[in-house]
Design a protein around this motif. Structure first.
Motif, PDB file in Angstrom:
ATOM      1  N   LEU A  17       0.813  -1.213   0.000  1.00  0.00           N
ATOM      2  CA  LEU A  17       0.000   0.000   0.000  1.00  0.00           C
ATOM      3  C   LEU A  17       0.855   1.276   0.000  1.00  0.00           C
ATOM      4  N   ILE A  18       2.020   1.223   0.678  1.00  0.00           N
ATOM      5  CA  ILE A  18       2.892   2.405   0.813  1.00  0.00           C
ATOM      6  C   ILE A  18       3.742   2.641  -0.432  1.00  0.00           C
ATOM      7  N   PHE A  19       4.165   1.573  -1.073  1.00  0.00           N
ATOM      8  CA  PHE A  19       5.111   1.661  -2.181  1.00  0.00           C
ATOM      9  C   PHE A  19       4.700   2.605  -3.319  1.00  0.00           C
ATOM     10  N   GLU A  24      10.622   5.279  -2.657  1.00  0.00           N
ATOM     11  CA  GLU A  24      12.024   5.398  -2.220  1.00  0.00           C
ATOM     12  C   GLU A  24      12.228   4.953  -0.769  1.00  0.00           C
ATOM     13  N   HIS A  25      11.247   5.255   0.078  1.00  0.00           N
ATOM     14  CA  HIS A  25      11.405   4.931   1.502  1.00  0.00           C
ATOM     15  C   HIS A  25      10.344   3.935   1.991  1.00  0.00           C
ATOM     16  N   GLY A  27      10.341   0.756   2.337  1.00  0.00           N
ATOM     17  CA  GLY A  27      10.855  -0.230   3.290  1.00  0.00           C
ATOM     18  C   GLY A  27      10.988   0.337   4.690  1.00  0.00           C
ATOM     19  N   LYS A  28      11.567   1.548   4.785  1.00  0.00           N
ATOM     20  CA  LYS A  28      11.755   2.166   6.104  1.00  0.00           C
ATOM     21  C   LYS A  28      10.424   2.516   6.751  1.00  0.00           C
ATOM     22  N   LEU A  29       9.523   3.067   5.946  1.00  0.00           N
ATOM     23  CA  LEU A  29       8.207   3.457   6.478  1.00  0.00           C
ATOM     24  C   LEU A  29       7.440   2.229   6.979  1.00  0.00           C
ATOM     25  N   THR A  30       7.536   1.158   6.223  1.00  0.00           N
ATOM     26  CA  THR A  30       6.867  -0.084   6.633  1.00  0.00           C
ATOM     27  C   THR A  30       7.453  -0.575   7.952  1.00  0.00           C
ATOM     28  N   GLY A  31       8.781  -0.519   8.056  1.00  0.00           N
ATOM     29  CA  GLY A  31       9.449  -0.949   9.289  1.00  0.00           C
ATOM     30  C   GLY A  31       9.021  -0.109  10.482  1.00  0.00           C
ATOM     31  N   MET A  32       8.850   1.189  10.262  1.00  0.00           N
ATOM     32  CA  MET A  32       8.429   2.077  11.344  1.00  0.00           C
ATOM     33  C   MET A  32       7.004   1.756  11.803  1.00  0.00           C
ATOM     34  N   ALA A  58       4.839   8.994   9.892  1.00  0.00           N
ATOM     35  CA  ALA A  58       6.083   8.234   9.722  1.00  0.00           C
ATOM     36  C   ALA A  58       7.015   8.951   8.742  1.00  0.00           C
ATOM     37  N   VAL A  59       6.439   9.505   7.678  1.00  0.00           N
ATOM     38  CA  VAL A  59       7.224  10.242   6.686  1.00  0.00           C
ATOM     39  C   VAL A  59       7.886  11.468   7.328  1.00  0.00           C
TER      40      VAL A  59
END
Length: 216
Positions: A17-19, A24-25, A27-32, A58-59
């Motif tokens: 959903l985020i991709f 670009e981020h 992966g990091k946003l998902t991890g957060m 998160a962004v």
């Protein structure tokens, strides 16, 4: 194990959903977001507005982190550069100062004109440091001697020339004491002596004062 599988599944769904918007981020946003409790994540996947709000937060947090990291890196690089140069100079000065040459500051400055690698080598190689120090000291002494020779020569020639001209003028006013008076006048600044040669009245006054001094 079920919990891990569940988190992994939630992560995959969140990432999907985020991709599209934050590739670009993603992966990091998902991890957060995965740091949130599983029930909350499940609810997010069902509520687009809730998910959008969470992603935006998160962004923002990620941008702050990235900015701080960038600032720290830049600051560290600048500090490393300046500290490195300052530190090298201080270390080199301490080693040079041990030789008590009287030119520690100048010699350190001369040695620091070399490449950083060469300076680092001097710090670890006492023999090479001594060789370069002696070479720098020799150069400084030669410069000083050369400057002194030129200065002394020009001063001597200037004084002798003025003395001869002044003697001839004084002799016209007081032939008997010309040598003594000329000697007294030569103690004055060269600028004043030049003025005495240009102005007859001023010379006469100076000679008169000298004559009075001689009599007393």
């Amino acid at each position: 194990m079920d919990t891990e599988d569940n988190v992994e599944t939630l992560g995959e769904q969140l990432y999907t959903l985020i991709f599209p918007k934050y590739s670009e981020h993603a992966g990091k946003l998902t991890g957060m977001l995965l740091e949130l409790p599983a029930p909350v994540l499940s609810k997010m996947l069902q509520d687009e507005a809730m998910l959008a709000t969470a992603v935006e937060k998160a962004v923002e947090a990620l941008q702050v982190d990235l900015h701080q990291e960038s600032s720290k890196t830049t600051s560290k690089e600048e500090d490393d550069g300046s500290v490195s140069s300052d530190s090298l100079g201080e270390q080199l000065f301490d080693l040079v100062d041990v030789y008590n040459t009287g030119y520690s500051q100048k010699i350190t400055g001369m040695l620091l004109e070399q490449h950083k690698e060469a300076v680092l080598k001097l710090l670890s190689d006492p023999k090479q440091l001594e060789e370069q120090l002696n070479a720098a000291l020799k150069t400084l002494k030669q410069q000083r001697i050369g400057a002194t020779d030129v200065s002394d020569t020009s001063d001597t020639e200037d004084t002798e020339g003025l003395g001869e001209k002044l003697f001839l003028r004084v002799q016209e006013l007081d032939q008997l004491h010309a040598h003594e008076i000329t000697g007294m006048l030569l103690e004055l600044d060269s600028d004043v002596l030049h003025q005495l040669l240009r102005e007859r009245t001023m010379l006469e006054t100076a000679v008169h004062k000298a004559q009075t001094a001689l009599r007393t």
